[in-house]
Design an enzyme around this catalytic site. Structure first.
Site, PDB file in Angstrom:
ATOM      1  CG  LEU A 126     -33.800  -5.755  13.041  1.00  0.00           C
ATOM      2  CD1 LEU A 126     -35.027  -5.081  13.911  1.00  0.00           C
ATOM      3  CD2 LEU A 126     -33.633  -7.481  13.764  1.00  0.00           C
ATOM      4  CG  HIS A 127     -35.716  -0.753   8.984  1.00  0.00           C
ATOM      5  ND1 HIS A 127     -34.786  -1.978   8.391  1.00  0.00           N
ATOM      6  CD2 HIS A 127     -36.057   0.117   8.294  1.00  0.00           C
ATOM      7  CE1 HIS A 127     -34.330  -1.543   7.065  1.00  0.00           C
ATOM      8  NE2 HIS A 127     -35.617  -0.608   6.811  1.00  0.00           N
ATOM      9  CB  ILE A 128     -40.096  -0.981  13.831  1.00  0.00           C
ATOM     10  CG1 ILE A 128     -39.255  -2.249  14.368  1.00  0.00           C
ATOM     11  CG2 ILE A 128     -41.430  -0.801  13.634  1.00  0.00           C
ATOM     12  CD1 ILE A 128     -39.305  -2.137  16.026  1.00  0.00           C
TER      13      ILE A 128
END
Length: 174
Positions: A126-128
């Protein structure tokens, strides 16, 4: 308006995009590689903290598209500890400040695509996304021509963001 839509083909030069098309197969583990890399510039890493880092997106939605990424590879937001979550969001705020300073962004789209069905290009890490926006930045190109224009190269923008970060650190006495 008599010449709309045009009958001839227009040319948009974006030679750096060839990197995307020539990469076979695409490196789906690039976030994990960036997490452990010693050459930040090679991976466009701007900032490293204890549990997460901030990097430029090599295939951006818009000029200055950044990503806040935990070092720990996980697809599940609930598996992150409180310190990881706080650090990710602090990096989002830091990225916004950099983009306001360097790219003069008027606003931002910030979010996560969790899971392949949600549009995650890297579903297991995951990453923003931090995507800068400007008043009037949407135009006819994506709608009519199916083309997004990225107006600044990655390396020149990387150097500007690094310089702005260093100047901010000097100003704050860090």
């Amino acid at each position: 308006m008599s010449d709309f839509p045009r009958k001839e083909v227009e040319t948009l030069w974006a030679p750096w995009r060839v990197e995307y098309f020539e990469k076979q197969p695409r490196d789906r583990d690039f976030l994990a590689r960036a997490a452990t890399a010693s050459d930040d510039a090679e991976y466009l890493v701007l900032t490293r903290r204890k549990t997460a880092f901030l990097m430029m997106n090599r295939y951006p939605y818009a000029v200055g598209h950044l990503m806040a990424v935990p070092y720990r590879k996980t697809a599940d937001l609930s598996s992150l500890g409180d310190n990881e979550i706080v650090e990710l969001w602090r990096l989002v705020a830091h990225g916004q400040a950099l983009l306001r300073s360097v790219a003069h962004a008027h606003g931002f789209n910030i979010g996560l695509n969790l899971g392949e069905s949600a549009g995650a290009g890297v579903a297991d890490h995951l990453h923003i996304h931090i995507v800068p926006r400007w008043n009037g930045d949407t135009n006819f190109m994506p709608m009519i021509a199916g083309t997004r224009i990225i107006s600044e190269g990655l390396e020149p923008l990387y150097r500007k963001l690094i310089a702005a970060q260093e100047n901010a650190q000097k100003s704050s006495g860090q």
